[in-house]
Design a protein around this motif. Structure first.
Motif, PDB file in Angstrom:
ATOM      1  N   ARG A 213      -3.123   1.081   7.668  1.00  0.00           N
ATOM      2  CA  ARG A 213      -3.581   0.573   6.372  1.00  0.00           C
ATOM      3  C   ARG A 213      -4.762   1.396   5.842  1.00  0.00           C
ATOM      4  O   ARG A 213      -4.811   1.736   4.650  1.00  0.00           O
ATOM      5  CB  ARG A 213      -3.963  -0.896   6.507  1.00  0.00           C
ATOM      6  CG  ARG A 213      -4.397  -1.558   5.198  1.00  0.00           C
ATOM      7  CD  ARG A 213      -4.653  -3.041   5.436  1.00  0.00           C
ATOM      8  NE  ARG A 213      -5.738  -3.237   6.391  1.00  0.00           N
ATOM      9  CZ  ARG A 213      -5.792  -4.281   7.237  1.00  0.00           C
ATOM     10  NH1 ARG A 213      -4.828  -5.183   7.254  1.00  0.00           N
ATOM     11  NH2 ARG A 213      -6.808  -4.401   8.055  1.00  0.00           N
TER      12      ARG A 213
ATOM     13  N   TYR B 128       0.829  -1.208   0.000  1.00  0.00           N
ATOM     14  CA  TYR B 128       0.000   0.000   0.000  1.00  0.00           C
ATOM     15  C   TYR B 128       0.865   1.260   0.000  1.00  0.00           C
ATOM     16  O   TYR B 128       0.520   2.256  -0.665  1.00  0.00           O
ATOM     17  CB  TYR B 128      -0.938   0.009   1.207  1.00  0.00           C
ATOM     18  CG  TYR B 128      -2.127  -0.918   1.065  1.00  0.00           C
ATOM     19  CD1 TYR B 128      -3.018  -0.791   0.005  1.00  0.00           C
ATOM     20  CD2 TYR B 128      -2.358  -1.927   2.002  1.00  0.00           C
ATOM     21  CE1 TYR B 128      -4.103  -1.642  -0.126  1.00  0.00           C
ATOM     22  CE2 TYR B 128      -3.447  -2.781   1.876  1.00  0.00           C
ATOM     23  CZ  TYR B 128      -4.317  -2.641   0.812  1.00  0.00           C
ATOM     24  OH  TYR B 128      -5.392  -3.485   0.678  1.00  0.00           O
TER      25      TYR B 128
ATOM     26  N   LYS C 128      -4.954   3.558   2.313  1.00  0.00           N
ATOM     27  CA  LYS C 128      -6.010   3.341   1.325  1.00  0.00           C
ATOM     28  C   LYS C 128      -6.686   4.664   0.953  1.00  0.00           C
ATOM     29  O   LYS C 128      -7.015   4.903  -0.226  1.00  0.00           O
ATOM     30  CB  LYS C 128      -7.039   2.349   1.848  1.00  0.00           C
ATOM     31  CG  LYS C 128      -6.567   0.898   1.878  1.00  0.00           C
ATOM     32  CD  LYS C 128      -7.685   0.001   2.397  1.00  0.00           C
ATOM     33  CE  LYS C 128      -7.312  -1.458   2.361  1.00  0.00           C
ATOM     34  NZ  LYS C 128      -8.402  -2.332   2.863  1.00  0.00           N
TER      35      LYS C 128
END
Length: 435
Positions: free
Chosen positions: A424, A369, A428
């Motif tokens: 995370r 990511y 995103k």
């Protein structure tokens, strides 16, 4: 060749491969330089810079470790061994055609901007071959678990001394009086291995910790934790649940004669090892406080006790080190680079660090990511100036991860600690903003 429109990626470990894969998918030319003869970095067992030992297994399960778009093989166990991890990493590189981008047996020796005041300077990259190339940007992925941190105890020790990154097999422990210093995951693993091979094993720690089992209710513990996080269970309630679960399943550390933890759940990097409680409980590991003084073939501890020792293994962590670039180019403060969410430089638009995190879970999905966000920011600078400007304003703050409000213990061990779920989710959101 003109390198001014290409990126230089330092290292072909798990982070460097994620960077290369995402740049390739976004059509961004790049070259990867790796000092070893294959990919894998820390997971390339037996090679310089690899800290894994023969018995190493992952401490995060497959779903919490694997890359976002490349699942681990179904036949792998819940917690793969280091050689399975390395095979997976190599198959990732083959699957995405990354080997063609990598120059092996070549290290990066020096990185210098052509204009340190410019937001997007060119970067002079000097290689171990003696060649210097001028690149349009740099992504640093050399890892932070390779430069050992040694404690500075008074006195002298006459026996064998190893750092955990130098320890590979238990033959050095057989029939010896062994002291393992440090209660991280490597320290606990090595103490357990010593209990199975040494004559006597002592384990020295500065404070008490919580020891988490690998399985809870028959499921990998990190998957149970992930379920609670997806339910948005508040931190206070989650801590209460964990205290009940640990007490019911394995008991508290002080029940085994270990020091009582001096912190709340999640305020230190998680230790995933319940075997240490088993071996402490049956007397094969003798618990000791911090070392006070080295005395030849003996060691004195802070409680005044003294033991004869043949081997000391220091599982005392690692220093964050970038030997090829001056600290001032990385916004270095208080012992570490201060980057927006540990990735984006607050000033330079073409200098990034990927993998500079220590999550409370697996890492490879998170670095994927990170690399996605970096690739999209590079593309936005060319194709969408408005979105690129939004990112510039964000990264100029050098904001650090919020970690759900968790306050980690003040130690070098937690300089780049992150709570994986919130980290995370933030990445995103960045990716969506830059899409």
């Amino acid at each position: 060749m003109d390198y001014a429109h290409r990126y230089c990626i330092v290292g072909a470990g798990t982070s460097g491969l994620a960077a290369a894969k995402n740049l390739k998918q976004h059509g961004i030319p790049c070259d990867v330089f790796e000092k070893l003869d294959d990919v894998g970095g820390n997971w390339y067992y037996g090679k310089p810079g690899s800290s894994v030992y023969k018995s190493t297994h992952l401490i995060s399960s497959k779903p919490g470790t694997e890359y976002t778009d490349f699942p681990m093989p179904k036949e792998y166990p819940d917690y793969p061994s280091h050689w399975q991890a390395h095979e997976y990493i190599k198959s990732y590189a083959r699957h995405f055609g990354l080997y063609d981008l990598i120059t092996f047996n070549t290290s990066v020796e020096r990185i210098v901007p052509t204009d340190e005041h410019a937001a997007s300077p060119l970067w002079d990259v000097t290689l171990s071959t003696g060649e210097t190339r001028r690149y349009g940007g740099v992504i640093i992925c050399n890892g932070h678990n390779w430069d050992p941190k040694w404690p500075d105890y008074p006195g002298r020790f006459d026996g064998l001394v190893l750092h955990s990154c130098q320890y590979k097999t238990p033959d050095v422990l057989i029939d010896k009086r062994v002291l393992v210093v440090g209660a991280g995951n490597s320290g606990c693993d090595i103490a357990v291995e010593s209990a199975q091979n040494a004559k006597v094993t002592f384990h020295s720690t500065r404070r008490g910790y919580y020891y988490n089992p690998k399985y809870t209710f028959g499921k990998p513990s990190d998957q149970v934790n992930e379920f609670l996080l997806r339910l948005r269970v508040p931190l206070t309630l989650q801590r209460w649940l964990y205290s009940i679960i640990l007490k019911l399943l394995v008991g508290l550390p002080q029940d085994y004669g270990l020091p009582k933890p001096d912190h709340k759940f999640f305020e230190t990097h998680p230790i995933v090892n319940q075997l240490i409680l088993y071996y402490v409980g049956q007397g094969d590991i003798k618990v000791k406080p911090d070392v006070a003084e080295l005395r030849g073939d003996r060691v004195m501890f802070q409680d005044g006790s003294e033991e004869q020792i043949d081997v000391i293994i220091y599982a005392t962590g690692f220093k964050i080190t970038f030997p090829f670039i001056e600290k001032r180019y990385l916004n270095w403060k208080d012992g570490k680079p201060v980057l927006y969410w540990h990735v984006f430089h607050p000033h330079y638009d073409n200098l990034f660090v990927i993998g500079l995190i220590q999550p409370d879970s697996g890492q490879w999905g998170l670095v994927d990511y990170q690399a996605q966000a970096v690739a999209k920011f590079i593309c936005a600078q060319k194709n969408n100036p408005a979105k690129a400007e939004i990112m510039r304003r964000l990264k100029a703050t050098a904001e650090q991860p919020r970690n759900r409000g968790i306050k980690y213990k003040d130690s070098t061990r937690h300089y780049v600690e992150v709570e994986h779920f919130g980290y995370r989710e933030h990445l995103k959101k960045l990716i969506k903003k830059l899409a």
